[in-house]
Design a protein around this motif. Structure first.
Motif, PDB file in Angstrom:
ATOM      1  N   VAL A  53      15.951 -12.314   4.248  1.00  0.00           N
ATOM      2  CA  VAL A  53      14.699 -12.359   3.864  1.00  0.00           C
ATOM      3  C   VAL A  53      13.898 -10.948   4.017  1.00  0.00           C
ATOM      4  O   VAL A  53      12.787 -10.638   3.176  1.00  0.00           O
ATOM      5  CB  VAL A  53      13.726 -13.479   4.301  1.00  0.00           C
ATOM      6  CG1 VAL A  53      14.599 -14.900   4.060  1.00  0.00           C
ATOM      7  CG2 VAL A  53      13.462 -13.161   5.857  1.00  0.00           C
ATOM      8  N   ASN A  54      14.179 -10.285   4.852  1.00  0.00           N
ATOM      9  CA  ASN A  54      13.723  -8.957   5.087  1.00  0.00           C
ATOM     10  C   ASN A  54      14.210  -7.747   4.205  1.00  0.00           C
ATOM     11  O   ASN A  54      13.554  -6.603   4.114  1.00  0.00           O
ATOM     12  CB  ASN A  54      13.632  -8.361   6.516  1.00  0.00           C
ATOM     13  CG  ASN A  54      12.969  -9.315   7.260  1.00  0.00           C
ATOM     14  OD1 ASN A  54      11.794  -9.910   6.795  1.00  0.00           O
ATOM     15  ND2 ASN A  54      13.413  -9.432   8.530  1.00  0.00           N
ATOM     16  N   LEU A  81      11.455 -16.441  16.623  1.00  0.00           N
ATOM     17  CA  LEU A  81      10.352 -16.987  17.579  1.00  0.00           C
ATOM     18  C   LEU A  81       9.760 -15.352  18.297  1.00  0.00           C
ATOM     19  O   LEU A  81       8.463 -15.263  18.585  1.00  0.00           O
ATOM     20  CB  LEU A  81      10.993 -17.585  18.648  1.00  0.00           C
ATOM     21  CG  LEU A  81      10.257 -18.048  19.771  1.00  0.00           C
ATOM     22  CD1 LEU A  81       9.058 -18.955  19.502  1.00  0.00           C
ATOM     23  CD2 LEU A  81      11.144 -18.720  20.731  1.00  0.00           C
ATOM     24  N   GLY A  82      10.652 -14.409  18.541  1.00  0.00           N
ATOM     25  CA  GLY A  82      10.166 -13.335  19.265  1.00  0.00           C
ATOM     26  C   GLY A  82      10.227 -13.619  20.549  1.00  0.00           C
ATOM     27  O   GLY A  82      10.648 -14.444  21.251  1.00  0.00           O
ATOM     28  N   PRO A  83       9.451 -12.429  21.237  1.00  0.00           N
ATOM     29  CA  PRO A  83       9.197 -12.586  22.702  1.00  0.00           C
ATOM     30  C   PRO A  83       8.488 -13.830  23.294  1.00  0.00           C
ATOM     31  O   PRO A  83       7.490 -14.158  22.775  1.00  0.00           O
ATOM     32  CB  PRO A  83       8.621 -11.296  23.079  1.00  0.00           C
ATOM     33  CG  PRO A  83       7.791 -10.712  21.753  1.00  0.00           C
ATOM     34  CD  PRO A  83       8.611 -11.279  20.915  1.00  0.00           C
ATOM     35  N   ARG A  84       9.181 -14.549  24.439  1.00  0.00           N
ATOM     36  CA  ARG A  84       8.477 -15.693  24.925  1.00  0.00           C
ATOM     37  C   ARG A  84       7.447 -15.389  26.072  1.00  0.00           C
ATOM     38  O   ARG A  84       7.702 -15.498  27.242  1.00  0.00           O
ATOM     39  CB  ARG A  84       9.538 -16.731  25.464  1.00  0.00           C
ATOM     40  CG  ARG A  84      10.512 -17.172  24.748  1.00  0.00           C
ATOM     41  CD  ARG A  84      11.518 -18.136  25.351  1.00  0.00           C
ATOM     42  NE  ARG A  84      12.629 -18.376  24.362  1.00  0.00           N
ATOM     43  CZ  ARG A  84      12.606 -19.599  23.637  1.00  0.00           C
ATOM     44  NH1 ARG A  84      11.859 -20.508  24.152  1.00  0.00           N
ATOM     45  NH2 ARG A  84      13.587 -19.892  22.976  1.00  0.00           N
ATOM     46  N   THR A  85       6.381 -14.720  25.521  1.00  0.00           N
ATOM     47  CA  THR A  85       5.451 -14.071  26.539  1.00  0.00           C
ATOM     48  C   THR A  85       4.510 -15.138  27.172  1.00  0.00           C
ATOM     49  O   THR A  85       4.228 -16.106  26.364  1.00  0.00           O
ATOM     50  CB  THR A  85       4.468 -13.010  25.671  1.00  0.00           C
ATOM     51  OG1 THR A  85       4.052 -13.861  24.369  1.00  0.00           O
ATOM     52  CG2 THR A  85       5.155 -11.804  25.240  1.00  0.00           C
ATOM     53  N   PRO A  86       4.137 -14.898  28.374  1.00  0.00           N
ATOM     54  CA  PRO A  86       3.388 -15.908  29.019  1.00  0.00           C
ATOM     55  C   PRO A  86       1.849 -15.894  28.628  1.00  0.00           C
ATOM     56  O   PRO A  86       1.026 -16.565  28.669  1.00  0.00           O
ATOM     57  CB  PRO A  86       3.518 -15.704  30.581  1.00  0.00           C
ATOM     58  CG  PRO A  86       4.044 -14.355  30.876  1.00  0.00           C
ATOM     59  CD  PRO A  86       4.761 -14.123  29.370  1.00  0.00           C
ATOM     60  N   SER A  87       1.301 -14.568  28.353  1.00  0.00           N
ATOM     61  CA  SER A  87      -0.193 -14.560  28.098  1.00  0.00           C
ATOM     62  C   SER A  87      -0.139 -13.432  26.949  1.00  0.00           C
ATOM     63  O   SER A  87       0.400 -13.461  25.896  1.00  0.00           O
ATOM     64  CB  SER A  87      -0.640 -14.145  29.421  1.00  0.00           C
ATOM     65  OG  SER A  87      -2.016 -14.083  29.431  1.00  0.00           O
ATOM     66  N   ASP A  97       6.677  -5.948  14.116  1.00  0.00           N
ATOM     67  CA  ASP A  97       7.180  -5.906  12.521  1.00  0.00           C
ATOM     68  C   ASP A  97       8.311  -6.755  12.281  1.00  0.00           C
ATOM     69  O   ASP A  97       8.340  -7.400  11.423  1.00  0.00           O
ATOM     70  CB  ASP A  97       7.812  -4.406  12.391  1.00  0.00           C
ATOM     71  CG  ASP A  97       6.811  -3.441  12.333  1.00  0.00           C
ATOM     72  OD1 ASP A  97       5.398  -3.791  12.533  1.00  0.00           O
ATOM     73  OD2 ASP A  97       6.993  -2.087  12.336  1.00  0.00           O
ATOM     74  N   GLU A  98       9.713  -6.996  13.334  1.00  0.00           N
ATOM     75  CA  GLU A  98      10.422  -8.035  13.057  1.00  0.00           C
ATOM     76  C   GLU A  98       9.868  -9.562  12.979  1.00  0.00           C
ATOM     77  O   GLU A  98      10.167 -10.225  11.928  1.00  0.00           O
ATOM     78  CB  GLU A  98      11.252  -8.001  14.170  1.00  0.00           C
ATOM     79  CG  GLU A  98      12.838  -8.374  13.859  1.00  0.00           C
ATOM     80  CD  GLU A  98      13.739  -8.395  15.073  1.00  0.00           C
ATOM     81  OE1 GLU A  98      14.889  -8.496  15.005  1.00  0.00           O
ATOM     82  OE2 GLU A  98      13.303  -8.041  16.377  1.00  0.00           O
ATOM     83  N   VAL A  99       9.117  -9.790  13.716  1.00  0.00           N
ATOM     84  CA  VAL A  99       8.456 -11.289  13.652  1.00  0.00           C
ATOM     85  C   VAL A  99       7.564 -11.470  12.273  1.00  0.00           C
ATOM     86  O   VAL A  99       7.636 -12.171  11.720  1.00  0.00           O
ATOM     87  CB  VAL A  99       7.875 -11.676  14.999  1.00  0.00           C
ATOM     88  CG1 VAL A  99       6.859 -13.015  14.792  1.00  0.00           C
ATOM     89  CG2 VAL A  99       8.955 -11.566  16.221  1.00  0.00           C
ATOM     90  N   MET A 100       6.857 -10.355  12.400  1.00  0.00           N
ATOM     91  CA  MET A 100       5.819 -10.600  11.383  1.00  0.00           C
ATOM     92  C   MET A 100       6.248 -10.387   9.913  1.00  0.00           C
ATOM     93  O   MET A 100       6.030 -11.123   8.987  1.00  0.00           O
ATOM     94  CB  MET A 100       4.734  -9.303  11.459  1.00  0.00           C
ATOM     95  CG  MET A 100       3.744  -9.929  12.321  1.00  0.00           C
ATOM     96  SD  MET A 100       2.810 -11.578  11.915  1.00  0.00           S
ATOM     97  CE  MET A 100       1.406 -11.379  13.129  1.00  0.00           C
ATOM     98  N   TRP A 144       2.112 -15.367  21.783  1.00  0.00           N
ATOM     99  CA  TRP A 144       1.152 -15.153  21.101  1.00  0.00           C
ATOM    100  C   TRP A 144       1.352 -14.520  19.744  1.00  0.00           C
ATOM    101  O   TRP A 144       0.736 -14.682  18.515  1.00  0.00           O
ATOM    102  CB  TRP A 144      -0.171 -14.619  21.734  1.00  0.00           C
ATOM    103  CG  TRP A 144      -0.073 -13.123  21.925  1.00  0.00           C
ATOM    104  CD1 TRP A 144       1.060 -12.340  22.267  1.00  0.00           C
ATOM    105  CD2 TRP A 144      -1.097 -12.397  22.429  1.00  0.00           C
ATOM    106  NE1 TRP A 144       0.923 -11.314  22.612  1.00  0.00           N
ATOM    107  CE2 TRP A 144      -0.527 -11.061  22.800  1.00  0.00           C
ATOM    108  CE3 TRP A 144      -2.411 -12.348  22.146  1.00  0.00           C
ATOM    109  CZ2 TRP A 144      -1.342  -9.990  23.127  1.00  0.00           C
ATOM    110  CZ3 TRP A 144      -3.176 -11.352  22.452  1.00  0.00           C
ATOM    111  CH2 TRP A 144      -2.744 -10.107  22.965  1.00  0.00           C
ATOM    112  N   LEU A 145       2.562 -13.672  19.725  1.00  0.00           N
ATOM    113  CA  LEU A 145       2.931 -12.956  18.291  1.00  0.00           C
ATOM    114  C   LEU A 145       3.501 -14.059  17.498  1.00  0.00           C
ATOM    115  O   LEU A 145       3.341 -14.128  16.244  1.00  0.00           O
ATOM    116  CB  LEU A 145       3.970 -12.101  18.816  1.00  0.00           C
ATOM    117  CG  LEU A 145       4.892 -11.251  17.400  1.00  0.00           C
ATOM    118  CD1 LEU A 145       3.717 -10.677  16.745  1.00  0.00           C
ATOM    119  CD2 LEU A 145       5.937 -10.345  18.108  1.00  0.00           C
TER     120      LEU A 145
END
Ligand SMILES: NC(=O)c1ccc[n+]([C@@H]2O[C@H](COP(=O)([O-])OP(=O)(O)OC[C@H]3O[C@@H](n4cnc5c(N)ncnc54)[C@H](OP(=O)(O)O)[C@@H]3O)[C@@H](O)[C@H]2O)c1
Length: 222
Positions: A53-54, A81-87, A97-100, A144-145
Motif C-alpha cells: 500500500v506504500n 502498530l508501530g512502537p508499543r510506547t508506554p507514554s 513515516d512508516e506508521v503514518m 500514541w503514534l
C-alpha cells in the motif's frame, strides 16, 4: 455473485475476511505484498493482486486492474502498530513515516480508487480503524503514534463518507483480536471478530454512512 475486495489479506483479520466471504460463495479479490501470500490466496480461490500500500506503482496497478469493477464490499485492512510506547516517547522520523504512511497516507491514496467501484454497486466501504483512535473515549496515552494514525484514518473515512452518494462507508473497531498484532492473549478469535463485522456490513444501510462502529455494531465515540 457479490464481490468483496480485501486490501491486506495475507494474514490476521484481512485473511479471515477473504476466507469467510469465499466460504459464503462470494467472488473475492484479495491483495498481498509477498508472492507466497499471493499464491496461498489464489490456492484458496481468491483473485490475488499484488499490493504494497506504500508503493505508488502498486496503487496505480491496482487502479488499472480494478477499472470499472462493481465491488459490493471493500475493506481497507492493511495496518501497522508501530512502537508499543508506554507514554510520550517521540518516534523516530522513519518510524513515524512508516506508521503514518501505511495507516493514513495509503488510505488517502486507495480510498479514492475504491469509492467509485463501491458506488457502482451501492455497496459498503470499510476501513479497519481501532478504538485506540477514539479521542472521545481515550483514557491512556500508550502507543500514541498508532492512536494518532487511527484518529487520522477516522477523519479520512468520515470525509470519504461525505463524498459517497450511494455507498455506505464505515470505520470499524474489530475488537481486541488474536492476530500477530493483537497477540495470543487478545479477547477475541479472528473468526468471531470478522463474522461480527460481516454481519454489521450486511445489515448496514445508508443511515450508517460515516459511522464508527465496533465489530458487534455498537456506535463508538470519534
Ligand atoms: N488485532 C487487533 O486486536 C486489532 C485491533 C484494532 C484494530 N486492528 C486493525 O485491524 C487491521 C488488521 O490487523 P491484524 O490484527 O490482522 O494485523 P496483522 O496480523 O499485523 O496483519 C497486518 C496486515 O496488514 C498488512 N500490511 C501491513 N503493511 C502493509 C503494506 N505496506 N502493504 C500491504 N499490506 C500491509 C500485512 O501484510 P504483510 O503480511 O505483508 O505484512 C497484514 O496482512 C489493522 O489495520 C489493525 O490496525 C487490529
Amino acid at each position: 455473485m457479490p464481490t468483496a475486495l480485501i486490501i491486506g489479506a495475507s494474514r490476521g483479520i484481512g485473511r479471515e475476511f477473504a476466507r469467510q466471504y469465499k466460504a459464503d460463495g462470494w467472488r473475492v479479490i484479495a491483495t498481498a505484498r509477498k508472492s507466497e501470500d499471493l499464491a496461498e490466496l489464489t490456492a484458496h480461490g481468491c483473485e490475488a493482486l499484488p499490493l504494497d500500500v506504500n508503493k505508488l506503482n502498486d496503487c496505480a496497478g491496482l487502479a488499472w486492474r480494478l477499472d470499472d469493477e462493481k465491488i459490493d464490499v471493500a475493506i481497507f485492512n492493511a495496518g501497522l502498530l508501530g512502537p508499543r510506547t508506554p507514554s510520550m516517547q517521540s518516534p523516530e522520523q522513519t518510524t513515524f513515516d512508516e506508521v503514518m504512511h501505511t495507516n493514513v497516507l495509503a488510505a488517502m491514496r486507495i480510498l479514492p480508487l475504491l469509492l467509485p467501484l463501491v458506488e457502482n454497486a451501492a455497496g459498503k466501504l470499510a476501513v479497519l480503524s481501532s478504538d485506540m483512535g477514539s479521542i472521545g473515549s481515550r483514557n491512556n496515552p500508550q502507543v500514541w503514534l498508532y492512536r494518532a494514525s487511527k484518529a487520522a484514518v477516522n477523519s479520512v473515512l468520515k470525509d470519504t463518507s461525505l463524498c459517497a452518494q450511494s455507498a455506505t462507508c464505515i470505520a470499524f473497531h474489530p475488537g481486541w483480536v488474536q492476530t500477530d498484532m493483537g497477540g495470543p492473549g487478545a479477547q477475541l478469535t479472528v473468526d468471531v471478530s470478522v463474522a461480527g463485522m460481516r454481519k454489521v456490513l450486511a445489515e448496514s444501510s445508508r443511515e450508517k454512512n460515516g459511522c464508527f462502529l465496533s465489530y458487534s455494531g455498537t456506535q463508538l465515540d470519534w
